[in-house]
Motif scaffolding. Structure first.
Motif, PDB file in Angstrom:
ATOM      1  N   SER A 221       7.432  21.610 -21.848  1.00  0.00           N
ATOM      2  CA  SER A 221       7.677  20.347 -21.303  1.00  0.00           C
ATOM      3  C   SER A 221       6.940  19.523 -20.460  1.00  0.00           C
ATOM      4  O   SER A 221       5.810  20.432 -20.072  1.00  0.00           O
ATOM      5  CB  SER A 221       8.967  20.736 -20.366  1.00  0.00           C
ATOM      6  N   PRO A 222       6.872  18.242 -20.332  1.00  0.00           N
ATOM      7  CA  PRO A 222       5.850  17.799 -19.464  1.00  0.00           C
ATOM      8  C   PRO A 222       6.039  17.821 -18.067  1.00  0.00           C
ATOM      9  O   PRO A 222       7.129  17.967 -17.739  1.00  0.00           O
ATOM     10  CB  PRO A 222       6.056  15.986 -19.984  1.00  0.00           C
ATOM     11  N   GLU A 223       4.825  17.892 -17.279  1.00  0.00           N
ATOM     12  CA  GLU A 223       4.794  17.844 -15.761  1.00  0.00           C
ATOM     13  C   GLU A 223       5.427  16.585 -15.248  1.00  0.00           C
ATOM     14  O   GLU A 223       5.301  15.568 -15.955  1.00  0.00           O
ATOM     15  CB  GLU A 223       3.601  18.299 -15.379  1.00  0.00           C
ATOM     16  N   SER A 224       5.874  16.577 -14.180  1.00  0.00           N
ATOM     17  CA  SER A 224       6.495  15.209 -13.667  1.00  0.00           C
ATOM     18  C   SER A 224       5.200  14.256 -13.165  1.00  0.00           C
ATOM     19  O   SER A 224       4.397  14.692 -12.610  1.00  0.00           O
ATOM     20  CB  SER A 224       7.129  15.506 -12.112  1.00  0.00           C
ATOM     21  N   PRO A 225       5.345  13.029 -13.799  1.00  0.00           N
ATOM     22  CA  PRO A 225       4.209  12.286 -13.647  1.00  0.00           C
ATOM     23  C   PRO A 225       4.002  11.847 -12.215  1.00  0.00           C
ATOM     24  O   PRO A 225       2.848  11.728 -11.788  1.00  0.00           O
ATOM     25  CB  PRO A 225       4.783  10.977 -14.292  1.00  0.00           C
ATOM     26  N   ARG A 226       4.925  11.945 -11.520  1.00  0.00           N
ATOM     27  CA  ARG A 226       4.829  11.605  -9.872  1.00  0.00           C
ATOM     28  C   ARG A 226       4.097  12.820  -9.098  1.00  0.00           C
ATOM     29  O   ARG A 226       3.046  12.610  -8.305  1.00  0.00           O
ATOM     30  CB  ARG A 226       6.107  11.421  -9.279  1.00  0.00           C
ATOM     31  N   TRP A 227       4.231  14.182  -9.559  1.00  0.00           N
ATOM     32  CA  TRP A 227       3.360  15.225  -8.968  1.00  0.00           C
ATOM     33  C   TRP A 227       2.072  15.083  -9.501  1.00  0.00           C
ATOM     34  O   TRP A 227       1.158  15.222  -8.606  1.00  0.00           O
ATOM     35  CB  TRP A 227       4.223  16.486  -9.258  1.00  0.00           C
ATOM     36  N   LEU A 228       1.883  14.776 -10.524  1.00  0.00           N
ATOM     37  CA  LEU A 228       0.429  14.652 -11.340  1.00  0.00           C
ATOM     38  C   LEU A 228      -0.265  13.665 -10.674  1.00  0.00           C
ATOM     39  O   LEU A 228      -1.512  13.520 -10.320  1.00  0.00           O
ATOM     40  CB  LEU A 228       0.560  14.258 -12.634  1.00  0.00           C
ATOM     41  N   TYR A 229       0.608  12.407 -10.161  1.00  0.00           N
ATOM     42  CA  TYR A 229      -0.101  11.263  -9.627  1.00  0.00           C
ATOM     43  C   TYR A 229      -0.580  11.732  -8.290  1.00  0.00           C
ATOM     44  O   TYR A 229      -1.664  11.379  -7.719  1.00  0.00           O
ATOM     45  CB  TYR A 229       0.975  10.360  -9.644  1.00  0.00           C
ATOM     46  N   GLN A 230       0.205  12.255  -7.366  1.00  0.00           N
ATOM     47  CA  GLN A 230      -0.033  12.753  -6.112  1.00  0.00           C
ATOM     48  C   GLN A 230      -1.253  13.817  -6.086  1.00  0.00           C
ATOM     49  O   GLN A 230      -1.921  13.772  -5.176  1.00  0.00           O
ATOM     50  CB  GLN A 230       1.344  13.672  -5.448  1.00  0.00           C
ATOM     51  N   ALA A 237      -1.105  12.093 -15.692  1.00  0.00           N
ATOM     52  CA  ALA A 237       0.187  11.377 -15.416  1.00  0.00           C
ATOM     53  C   ALA A 237       0.434  10.334 -16.519  1.00  0.00           C
ATOM     54  O   ALA A 237       1.747  10.480 -16.954  1.00  0.00           O
ATOM     55  CB  ALA A 237       0.089  10.787 -14.119  1.00  0.00           C
ATOM     56  N   GLU A 238      -0.461   9.612 -16.955  1.00  0.00           N
ATOM     57  CA  GLU A 238      -0.175   8.885 -18.082  1.00  0.00           C
ATOM     58  C   GLU A 238       0.382   9.628 -19.335  1.00  0.00           C
ATOM     59  O   GLU A 238       1.192   9.039 -20.159  1.00  0.00           O
ATOM     60  CB  GLU A 238      -1.593   8.076 -18.511  1.00  0.00           C
TER      61      GLU A 238
END
Length: 480
Positions: A221-230, A237-238
């Motif tokens: 499953s993909p990681e949370s984009p918001r967590w990656l961005y942080q 994230a993209e």
């Protein structure tokens, strides 16, 4: 820079996104969906995450039908204190797990936390299934509790962070539906107990299957984009956004994340930051909603409905409890269709009002002698109405609302703190419910639950904000 987007692209996409959300908030959700076609697909990943919610519900409900039989097998039939510990050991572990889940989710990410969660979940159900003593059973329940405590904190967090704004309420409600399905599965799993008293062991061990499926599913499953961005992992994230929403929405979502950059650029919040002037009020709302949810009596109903129905003279008490589980699923299904139409706050108020009325009916059922001939029917009716009311708002809304109102830098820890409050109060109710009923009577206890519902309506009316149709970043900026 790799993975960057132009200001013009971001601004245009953000404006278009705001227009779509306005349409959605006015009930024209289908038009909004049509205008932005997505090549991504978030639904499978929500489904995988909801295996954690299913296990949450299953392990809450499994002891309902099994308690009488495991008590005989372990020699604690006459000891209500030890029976209370068998119920509440799960909740003590869940309190630890909820705080652990928040820490892990911030440090290693949402998906890796899910994968680690299989360890206590699997170990706990194995020990519970083979237990020959009450000590082993309690240890197994504590470990299982750690597992569901972790999942209870990160399932709503993960879903809120991977869901498109226009359907975030709907997808967030699937969390509660999955909990209800888990409770129902546990109640149905108890039906063979009458013919096979040792079946309770199988009821615990079969939970290994969804635990393993959760870990395997999250590995893909993909990681949370918001967590990656942080974390400053912009390119990742993209990629995550493309998998979840499609490449057409990368600029839009990145624009929303950039819009919240002021708060995201600050260092990660510590536990003491949750009690600062800046965050104290919003964090107190999270704790209060879970306190009201628990002290309104829901888990007393989940854990002990079979015993209550037996007291009311219902012969097929386990089947009656299964009916309650069905009502829970039906109500949660209805809530899914209402969450992005009616809004969170109105559903909370309606839900607590229905719960309070149902508790009044149940209190009268066990205290008013004129109703004694109908006590069985009224007990089932009142309990079903209570559960239906709960599943429309008080059940799904707190876990959905809190990730929406918590700022990104405190989201995981604030969710952990709120869920910790949930599990501590849940533990107290599970441990002392039977003892309090024996001392004060079922009617008085139900009347107390009804009074909590009235207080909850007053609190929600004055303190809860509506979040329907607003992105997480918009809500965060507004509350800041």
């Amino acid at each position: 820079m790799a993975g960057s987007v132009s200001v013009q692209s971001v601004n245009g996409s953000s404006a278009k996104n705001r227009s779509l959300r306005a349409q959605a908030s006015e009930g024209d959700l289908e038009t909004a969906k049509i205008q932005v076609k997505s090549s991504g697909n978030v639904y499978p990943y929500v489904g995988i995450a909801c295996l954690g919610a299913f296990l949450f519900g299953y392990h809450l409900g499994v002891v309902n039908g099994a308690l009488e039989y495991l008590s005989k097998d372990l020699g604690i039939t006459e000891n209500t204190v030890l029976q209370g510990w068998v119920v509440s050991a799960l909740l003590a572990g869940a309190t630890i797990g909820s705080f652990t889940g928040g820490l892990l989710a911030d440090k290693i990410g949402r998906t890796k936390t899910f994968m680690l969660d299989v360890i206590p979940l699997a170990a706990g159900v194995f020990l519970s299934g083979i237990a020959k003593s009450v000590e082993t059973m309690i240890l197994g329940r504590v470990l299982t509790g750690v597992g569901i405590g972790i999942s209870s904190a990160i399932v709503p967090l993960y879903i809120s962070e991977i869901s498109p704004t226009e359907i975030r309420g709907t997808l967030g409600s699937v969390n509660q539906l999955s909990i209800c399905i888990g409770i129902l599965a546990a109640l149905v799993a108890g039906l063979p107990l009458a013919g096979n008293p040792l079946w309770w062991r199988t009821m615990f061990t079969i939970a290994l299957v969804p635990s393993v499926l959760l870990a395997v599913g999250m590995a893909f499953s993909p990681e949370s984009p918001r967590w990656l961005y942080q974390q400053g992992r912009i390119a990742e994230a993209e990629v995550s956004i493309k998998r979840l929403f499609g490449k057409e929405r990368v600029a839009e979502v990145m624009g929303d994340l950039d819009a919240a950059g002021r708060d995201s650029s600050e260092p990660e919040a510590g536990w003491l930051d949750l009690f600062s002037n800046r965050y104290r009020k919003v964090v107190s709302v999270g704790a209060a909603l879970f306190l009201f949810q628990q002290f309104a009596g829901i888990n007393a109903v989940v854990y002990y409905s079979t015993s209550v129905f037996r007291t009311a003279g219902i012969k097929s008490d386990v089947a009656a409890s299964a009916l309650v589980g069905v009502a829970n699923v039906i109500g949660s299904t209805v809530a899914i269709s209402l969450m992005d139409k009616q809004g969170r706050k109105s559903l909370l108020i309606t839900s607590f009002a229905g719960m309070g009325a149902s508790m009044l009916l149940l209190s009268l059922t066990f205290s008013w002698k004129a109703l004694t001939p109908y006590s069985g029917t009224l007990a089932v009716l009142g309990t079903v109405l209570y559960v239906l009311s709960f599943s429309l708002g008080a059940g799904p809304v707190p876990a959905l609302l809190l990730p929406e109102i918590f700022a990104s830098r405190i989201r995981a820890k604030a969710m952990a703190l709120s869920l910790g409050t949930h599990w501590i109060s849940n533990f107290v109710i599970g441990l002392y419910f039977l003892s309090i009923v024996n001392r004060f009577g079922l009617s008085t206890v139900y009347l107390g639950f009804g009074s909590v519902c009235i207080l909850a309506i007053m609190y929600v009316s004055g303190n809860v904000v509506e979040t329907k149709g607003r992105s997480l970043e918009e809500i965060e900026l507004a509350l800041a």
